[in-house]
Design a protein around this motif. Structure first.
Motif, PDB file in Angstrom:
ATOM      1  N   VAL A 177      -0.949  -0.966  -0.596  1.00 22.53           N
ATOM      2  CA  VAL A 177      -2.080  -1.341  -1.454  1.00 22.53           C
ATOM      3  C   VAL A 177      -3.341  -1.247  -0.621  1.00 22.53           C
ATOM      4  O   VAL A 177      -3.403  -1.792   0.489  1.00 22.53           O
ATOM      5  CB  VAL A 177      -1.920  -2.788  -1.985  1.00 22.53           C
ATOM      6  CG1 VAL A 177      -3.104  -3.164  -2.879  1.00 22.53           C
ATOM      7  CG2 VAL A 177      -0.605  -2.975  -2.706  1.00 22.53           C
ATOM      8  N   HIS A 178      -4.321  -0.540  -1.145  1.00 22.56           N
ATOM      9  CA  HIS A 178      -5.586  -0.400  -0.410  1.00 22.56           C
ATOM     10  C   HIS A 178      -6.748  -0.571  -1.369  1.00 22.56           C
ATOM     11  O   HIS A 178      -6.776   0.018  -2.450  1.00 22.56           O
ATOM     12  CB  HIS A 178      -5.682   0.969   0.272  1.00 22.56           C
ATOM     13  CG  HIS A 178      -6.975   1.171   1.002  1.00 22.56           C
ATOM     14  ND1 HIS A 178      -7.302   0.455   2.135  1.00 22.56           N
ATOM     15  CD2 HIS A 178      -8.039   1.989   0.758  1.00 22.56           C
ATOM     16  CE1 HIS A 178      -8.495   0.827   2.564  1.00 22.56           C
ATOM     17  NE2 HIS A 178      -8.963   1.750   1.734  1.00 22.56           N
ATOM     18  N   ALA A 179      -7.717  -1.395  -0.987  1.00 23.34           N
ATOM     19  CA  ALA A 179      -8.908  -1.633  -1.813  1.00 23.34           C
ATOM     20  C   ALA A 179     -10.150  -1.129  -1.092  1.00 23.34           C
ATOM     21  O   ALA A 179     -10.234  -1.161   0.139  1.00 23.34           O
ATOM     22  CB  ALA A 179      -9.054  -3.115  -2.117  1.00 23.34           C
ATOM     23  N   ARG A 180     -11.108  -0.676  -1.880  1.00 18.09           N
ATOM     24  CA  ARG A 180     -12.382  -0.208  -1.316  1.00 18.09           C
ATOM     25  C   ARG A 180     -13.519  -0.557  -2.262  1.00 18.09           C
ATOM     26  O   ARG A 180     -13.315  -0.794  -3.452  1.00 18.09           O
ATOM     27  CB  ARG A 180     -12.341   1.298  -1.079  1.00 18.09           C
ATOM     28  CG  ARG A 180     -12.224   2.128  -2.339  1.00 18.09           C
ATOM     29  CD  ARG A 180     -12.245   3.624  -2.050  1.00 18.09           C
ATOM     30  NE  ARG A 180     -11.099   4.052  -1.259  1.00 18.09           N
ATOM     31  CZ  ARG A 180      -9.908   4.358  -1.762  1.00 18.09           C
ATOM     32  NH1 ARG A 180      -9.700   4.290  -3.082  1.00 18.09           N
ATOM     33  NH2 ARG A 180      -8.920   4.727  -0.999  1.00 18.09           N
ATOM     34  N   ARG A 181     -14.727  -0.548  -1.729  1.00 21.03           N
ATOM     35  CA  ARG A 181     -15.920  -0.704  -2.554  1.00 21.03           C
ATOM     36  C   ARG A 181     -16.401   0.666  -2.996  1.00 21.03           C
ATOM     37  O   ARG A 181     -16.562   1.573  -2.176  1.00 21.03           O
ATOM     38  CB  ARG A 181     -17.032  -1.393  -1.759  1.00 21.03           C
ATOM     39  CG  ARG A 181     -18.340  -1.554  -2.544  1.00 21.03           C
ATOM     40  CD  ARG A 181     -19.413  -2.192  -1.690  1.00 21.03           C
ATOM     41  NE  ARG A 181     -19.842  -1.307  -0.623  1.00 21.03           N
ATOM     42  CZ  ARG A 181     -20.591  -1.682   0.414  1.00 21.03           C
ATOM     43  NH1 ARG A 181     -20.947  -2.944   0.537  1.00 21.03           N
ATOM     44  NH2 ARG A 181     -20.960  -0.818   1.334  1.00 21.03           N
ATOM     45  N   ILE A 182     -16.605   0.831  -4.316  1.00 24.03           N
ATOM     46  CA  ILE A 182     -17.274   2.023  -4.828  1.00 24.03           C
ATOM     47  C   ILE A 182     -18.458   1.543  -5.674  1.00 24.03           C
ATOM     48  O   ILE A 182     -18.809   0.366  -5.645  1.00 24.03           O
ATOM     49  CB  ILE A 182     -16.325   2.936  -5.637  1.00 24.03           C
ATOM     50  CG1 ILE A 182     -15.799   2.219  -6.891  1.00 24.03           C
ATOM     51  CG2 ILE A 182     -15.155   3.411  -4.762  1.00 24.03           C
ATOM     52  CD1 ILE A 182     -15.111   3.147  -7.866  1.00 24.03           C
ATOM     53  N   TRP A 183     -19.073   2.444  -6.455  1.00 19.90           N
ATOM     54  CA  TRP A 183     -20.303   2.122  -7.174  1.00 19.90           C
ATOM     55  C   TRP A 183     -20.152   2.434  -8.652  1.00 19.90           C
ATOM     56  O   TRP A 183     -19.570   3.451  -9.028  1.00 19.90           O
ATOM     57  CB  TRP A 183     -21.473   2.911  -6.572  1.00 19.90           C
ATOM     58  CG  TRP A 183     -21.579   2.683  -5.093  1.00 19.90           C
ATOM     59  CD1 TRP A 183     -20.948   3.383  -4.104  1.00 19.90           C
ATOM     60  CD2 TRP A 183     -22.304   1.637  -4.445  1.00 19.90           C
ATOM     61  NE1 TRP A 183     -21.249   2.840  -2.873  1.00 19.90           N
ATOM     62  CE2 TRP A 183     -22.080   1.768  -3.050  1.00 19.90           C
ATOM     63  CE3 TRP A 183     -23.127   0.605  -4.896  1.00 19.90           C
ATOM     64  CZ2 TRP A 183     -22.659   0.920  -2.116  1.00 19.90           C
ATOM     65  CZ3 TRP A 183     -23.700  -0.246  -3.966  1.00 19.90           C
ATOM     66  CH2 TRP A 183     -23.461  -0.088  -2.599  1.00 19.90           C
ATOM     67  N   ASP A 184     -20.690   1.545  -9.487  1.00 14.06           N
ATOM     68  CA  ASP A 184     -20.568   1.764 -10.921  1.00 14.06           C
ATOM     69  C   ASP A 184     -21.781   2.512 -11.471  1.00 14.06           C
ATOM     70  O   ASP A 184     -22.653   2.955 -10.714  1.00 14.06           O
ATOM     71  CB  ASP A 184     -20.315   0.437 -11.659  1.00 14.06           C
ATOM     72  CG  ASP A 184     -21.520  -0.499 -11.690  1.00 14.06           C
ATOM     73  OD1 ASP A 184     -22.664  -0.063 -11.421  1.00 14.06           O
ATOM     74  OD2 ASP A 184     -21.323  -1.690 -12.018  1.00 14.06           O
ATOM     75  N   VAL A 243      -8.870   0.005  -6.387  1.00 16.18           N
ATOM     76  CA  VAL A 243      -7.596  -0.273  -5.710  1.00 16.18           C
ATOM     77  C   VAL A 243      -6.672   0.924  -5.860  1.00 16.18           C
ATOM     78  O   VAL A 243      -6.536   1.480  -6.958  1.00 16.18           O
ATOM     79  CB  VAL A 243      -6.924  -1.533  -6.300  1.00 16.18           C
ATOM     80  CG1 VAL A 243      -5.527  -1.731  -5.700  1.00 16.18           C
ATOM     81  CG2 VAL A 243      -7.779  -2.767  -6.053  1.00 16.18           C
ATOM     82  N   ASP A 244      -6.042   1.313  -4.762  1.00 14.47           N
ATOM     83  CA  ASP A 244      -5.006   2.350  -4.759  1.00 14.47           C
ATOM     84  C   ASP A 244      -3.652   1.709  -4.488  1.00 14.47           C
ATOM     85  O   ASP A 244      -3.527   0.844  -3.607  1.00 14.47           O
ATOM     86  CB  ASP A 244      -5.270   3.398  -3.676  1.00 14.47           C
ATOM     87  CG  ASP A 244      -6.406   4.338  -4.020  1.00 14.47           C
ATOM     88  OD1 ASP A 244      -6.820   4.359  -5.196  1.00 14.47           O
ATOM     89  OD2 ASP A 244      -6.882   5.044  -3.112  1.00 14.47           O
ATOM     90  N   ILE A 259      -3.335 -10.292  -1.923  1.00 14.95           N
ATOM     91  CA  ILE A 259      -2.693  -9.542  -2.997  1.00 14.95           C
ATOM     92  C   ILE A 259      -1.744  -8.480  -2.450  1.00 14.95           C
ATOM     93  O   ILE A 259      -0.611  -8.347  -2.920  1.00 14.95           O
ATOM     94  CB  ILE A 259      -3.750  -8.918  -3.931  1.00 14.95           C
ATOM     95  CG1 ILE A 259      -4.488 -10.040  -4.683  1.00 14.95           C
ATOM     96  CG2 ILE A 259      -3.106  -7.941  -4.907  1.00 14.95           C
ATOM     97  CD1 ILE A 259      -5.610  -9.552  -5.579  1.00 14.95           C
ATOM     98  N   ALA A 260      -2.179  -7.722  -1.455  1.00 17.70           N
ATOM     99  CA  ALA A 260      -1.343  -6.641  -0.916  1.00 17.70           C
ATOM    100  C   ALA A 260      -0.004  -7.156  -0.391  1.00 17.70           C
ATOM    101  O   ALA A 260       1.056  -6.608  -0.742  1.00 17.70           O
ATOM    102  CB  ALA A 260      -2.102  -5.871   0.163  1.00 17.70           C
ATOM    103  N   PRO A 261       0.022  -8.201   0.441  1.00 14.37           N
ATOM    104  CA  PRO A 261       1.329  -8.701   0.908  1.00 14.37           C
ATOM    105  C   PRO A 261       2.205  -9.214  -0.230  1.00 14.37           C
ATOM    106  O   PRO A 261       3.428  -9.041  -0.214  1.00 14.37           O
ATOM    107  CB  PRO A 261       0.949  -9.841   1.858  1.00 14.37           C
ATOM    108  CG  PRO A 261      -0.452  -9.552   2.284  1.00 14.37           C
ATOM    109  CD  PRO A 261      -1.101  -8.895   1.110  1.00 14.37           C
TER     110      PRO A 261
END
Length: 425
Positions: free
Chosen positions: A7-14, A23-24, A74-76
Motif C-alpha cells: 500500500v502506498h499513498a501520495r499527495r496529488i492535486w485536484d 492510494v495505490d 492503514i498499510a500494516p
C-alpha cells in the motif's frame, strides 16, 4: 483472489489545485488498484471529515498528515487481507479510525484506500470495474445531469442557486444525451456573450454568469435549450441544485441576488412558482439540512411533480435515508463516495434509497481529479443517474467520455436508463 502485498499513498492535486490523497494497492498476484479522494466546496455537516494539515502551507489544505496515517496505520492493517474482501476491509478501516465522522485518519484517507482496494480486485478479476461490481446483474448506463451554469459556492455566489443543469429527457443513449447537452452548452455560451454576462467558467466547468436574478439564469437556460433546437420540458428538462444550506439556517433563507430574506414557507412558495414557470424535473437540497419540516412539506407539495434530491440533508448515509423515507422527505438521494467514506457504506446508502423507492444519483464533487471510478459505479450499481459537473474541463470530460467508452465497448451494459429513472410520487 490474492492478498494485499503493498500500500502506498501520495499527495496529488485536484481540479482546484488543492492537495488530495491518492492510494495505490498491489496484490501478491501483481494486480494494481488506485483510488483518489475528491473534495467538496459545499459540504453537509454530517458527512465524513477530511483530514487536512492546517497551518500556512496551501491555505491549510495540505494532506500530509492523512498520508502519514495511511503509511503508519492503514498499510500494516491491510497487509494479508484478501483483496476481494471489500466489506471486511472497509469495516476494518472504520474501526481503525475509531471516530463517528472519520476525522482521526480522515475520510479522504479512507475513501482513497477503499477505492484502491476495489480497483485492485477488479483488475485481478480481469474485469472492467462496472462489470466487477455488477456481477451477474443486468445494468444500464445512467442518465446524466450536466451543469450549464455554475453558482453558489462554486462561483463566488454570483447567483444563489449552485447548479443550473440540464437532463436530456428524450435521449435514448448515453452518447445522445451528451450530444444534446453539448449543443445546449454551446448555445448558452453564445447567448451569455450576446447579453454581456459571460464571466468565464465556475469550479465545475459551467458558465460563470453575472445574472441579475436567479430567474434570469433559468430564462437564459430555457432560451439556450430552444436555440439548440430542442423543446424545453419535452426533449430537455432543467435540474437545479439549490444547495440551500449554503444560505439558509434555522428556517431563514437569505437570497443575496434577489435581495430577499425568506422563511421556510416563503422559500417553498418561491420554488413552487419556479416549478410552474420553468421545465424543472429535479431539485436538489431545496431546503437547508436543518429544516426537516420544510423538506417534508416541500416533498408533500411537489414530490408528485419533480424529483426532490437530498444531498446535505442525507449525506450518503443509509440511516438518514431510512429516517427521511419514513417521514416523507425527498424522493431521491445523491450518492457521493467521500461523503460516506468507504465503498461499502456508499453502496449501503444506495441500496437503502432503492429499498425505499428513492431514485439515486451518483455524484462527483467540485474538487475532482481524472479518476473515472464513479462512472463505473453508477453503471455497475445500476444507480440510474449520474451527476459529474459541466460539459467542460478535463476532469469532467474524462468521466463523460468514459461513459461513451463503456457504452461502445465489446462487453456493454444492458442499455441506457433514460428519463424513466427520474423520481415521481
Amino acid at each position: 483472489m490474492s492478498r494485499i502485498e503493498a500500500v502506498h499513498a501520495r499527495r496529488i492535486w485536484d481540479s482546484r489545485g488543492r492537495p488530495t490523497v491518492e492510494v495505490d494497492i498491489v496484490t501478491e498476484a501483481g494486480a494494481r488498484g488506485r483510488g483518489i479522494a475528491p473534495a467538496g466546496a459545499s459540504r453537509g455537516s454530517r458527512e465524513a471529515m477530511e483530514l487536512r494539515d492546517g497551518g500556512a502551507a496551501f491555505d491549510g489544505k495540505d494532506v500530509m498528515t492523512a498520508i502519514a496515517g495511511i503509511g503508519r496505520e492503514i498499510a500494516p492493517a491491510l497487509s494479508g487481507f484478501d483483496v476481494s474482501e471489500q466489506a471486511a476491509i472497509d469495516a476494518m478501516l472504520i474501526t481503525l479510525d475509531g471516530t463517528a465522522d472519520k476525522s482521526r485518519l480522515g475520510g479522504n484517507a479512507l475513501i482513497a484506500t477503499s477505492l484502491a482496494v476495489l480497483h485492485a480486485a477488479a483488475h485481478e478479476a480481469g474485469l472492467p470495474l462496472w462489470r466487477y461490481v455488477a456481477g451477474d446483474e443486468a445494468v444500464r448506463l445512467p442518465l446524466p445531469q450536466i451543469q450549464i451554469f455554475g453558482g453558489g459556492a462554486h462561483a463566488e455566489r454570483r447567483v444563489d442557486v449552485q447548479d443550473f443543469m440540464v437532463i436530456a429527457t428524450s435521449a435514448t443513449s448515453f452518447a445522445q444525451a451528451l450530444e444534446m447537452t453539448a449543443e445546449v452548452y454551446l448555445h448558452a455560451g453564445k447567448l451569455m456573450r450576446k447579453r454581456g454576462v459571460a464571466q468565464g467558467v465556475a469550479d465545475e466547468g459551467g458558465w460563470w454568469p453575472a445574472f441579475s436574478s436567479n430567474e434570469e439564469a433559468m430564462d437564459v437556460l430555457v432560451a439556450s435549450i430552444e436555440a439548440a433546437g430542442f423543446v424545453p420540458g419535452v426533449d430537455v428538462g432543467i435540474a437545479l441544485d439549490i444547495a440551500a444550506s449554503e444560505f439558509g439556517k434555522g428556517g431563514q433563507y437569505t437570497l443575496g441576488l434577489d435581495n430577499a430574506r425568506l422563511d421556510t414557507d416563503a422559500m417553498i412558495e418561491k420554488l413552487l412558482r419556479w416549478i410552474e414557470r420553468y421545465p424543472i424535473v429535479s431539485i436538489e437540497d431545496p431546503l437547508s439540512e436543518d429544516d426537516e419540516a420544510g423538506m417534508i412539506a416541500f416533498t408533500r407539495a411537489a414530490g408528485s411533480k419533480v424529483q426532490i434530491v437530498g444531498d446535505d440533508f442525507l449525506v450518503t448515509n443509509a440511516a438518514l435515508i431510512e429516517a427521511a423515507a419514513s417521514k416523507g422527505a425527498c424522493n431521491a438521494a445523491l450518492i457521493k463516495l467521500n461523503q460516506a467514506g468507504t465503498v461499502t457504506e456508499t453502496l449501503a446508502a444506495l441500496r437503502a434509497a432503492k429499498a425505499h423507492g428513492y431514485a439515486s444519483i451518483v455524484s462527483a464533487r467540485s474538487g475532482e481529479t481524472e479518476d473515472v471510478a464513479i462512472v463505473h459505479l453508477a453503471t455497475g450499481w445500476n444507480a440510474g443517474q449520474l451527476k459529474v459537473g459541466s460539459f467542460a474541463r478535463s476532469e469532467r470530460m474524462a468521466k463523460w467520455n468514459e461513459g461513451i467508452r463503456i457504452e461502445d465497448g465489446g462487453e456493454r451494459p444492458a442499455g441506457f436508463a433514460c428519463a424513466s429513472v427520474l423520481a415521481r410520487r
